[in-house]
Write an enzyme that holds these catalytic residues in place. Structure first.
Site, PDB file in Angstrom:
ATOM      1  N   SER A   5      29.845  25.269   0.017  1.00  0.00           N
ATOM      2  CA  SER A   5      31.066  24.970  -0.755  1.00  0.00           C
ATOM      3  C   SER A   5      30.793  25.144  -2.248  1.00  0.00           C
ATOM      4  O   SER A   5      31.653  25.619  -2.991  1.00  0.00           O
ATOM      5  CB  SER A   5      31.523  23.533  -0.477  1.00  0.00           C
TER       6      SER A   5
ATOM      7  N   HIS B 243      31.216  25.839   7.992  1.00  0.00           N
ATOM      8  CA  HIS B 243      31.580  24.553   8.608  1.00  0.00           C
ATOM      9  C   HIS B 243      32.287  24.786   9.951  1.00  0.00           C
ATOM     10  O   HIS B 243      31.987  24.120  10.942  1.00  0.00           O
ATOM     11  CB  HIS B 243      32.547  23.771   7.701  1.00  0.00           C
TER      12      HIS B 243
END
Ligand code: PNS
Length: 162
Positions: free
Chosen positions: A132, A17
């Site tokens: 994630s 990210h």
């Protein structure tokens, strides 16, 4: 003045990210990192924890003159993007497997709100397999996360389960 929304669950934020945000900073004057409030999902971290971690780790990245803001939103992404007067939605594409889902979302979002463009960005190859979901799975099964998430996130994950 070009403003983008970088939406996601960020549960937790990964180095992938952050890599996308750094790249986005080369294209946009402002990026709002927007965490989806999803009452149907049981998250690892609360919205407040994710907001706080993002604020913290964003201090460490190369942003140039780009303004970075962190926020949470509920409901349709395009409604949020219009309310924020954004020009674009940024999404990271790691592998071809991401593309189908991302294309569907981008086209649906375009249908709902033609004024907002979706911009796909590729992270560094190092992060092409980092998600994630996998980070949480590896962590919960006792694996090492060095280099995959910021040190703060590792610390918070360990605190959560100790
Ligand atoms: O990090 P994620 O979980 O892949 O992010 C998905 C996200 C938040 C971008 C997507 O679920 C979303 O935009 N949700 C908001 C609701 C919405 O606008 N749905 C229609 C999408 S076409």
């Amino acid at each position: 003045m070009r403003r983008a929304i970088y939406p996601g669950s960020f549960d937790p934020v990964t180095n992938g990210h952050l890599d996308i945000i750094e790249r986005g900073c080369k294209l946009f004057d402002e990026i709002i990192i927007a965490i989806l409030v999803n009452p149907d999902k049981q998250p690892f971290f609360t919205i407040e924890e994710r907001l706080e971690m993002l604020q913290e780790v964003l201090q460490t990245i190369a942003r140039g003159k780009c303004v970075l803001r962190v926020d949470a939103f509920e409901g349709l992404l395009v409604h949020y993007a219009v309310a924020q007067e954004a020009d674009a939605i940024v999404r990271g594409i790691r592998a071809i497997s991401d593309y189908e889902y991302e294309l569907q979302m981008a086209l649906m979002n375009r249908r709902l709100e033609p004024s907002i463009e979706t911009v796909f960005m590729m992270p560094a190859e190092t992060y092409s397999y980092v998600s994630s979901r996998l980070v949480k799975e590896v962590f919960l099964l006792g694996g090492e996360l060095d280099g995959l998430v910021p040190p703060l996130v590792q610390t918070r994950m360990k605190e959560r389960t100790s």
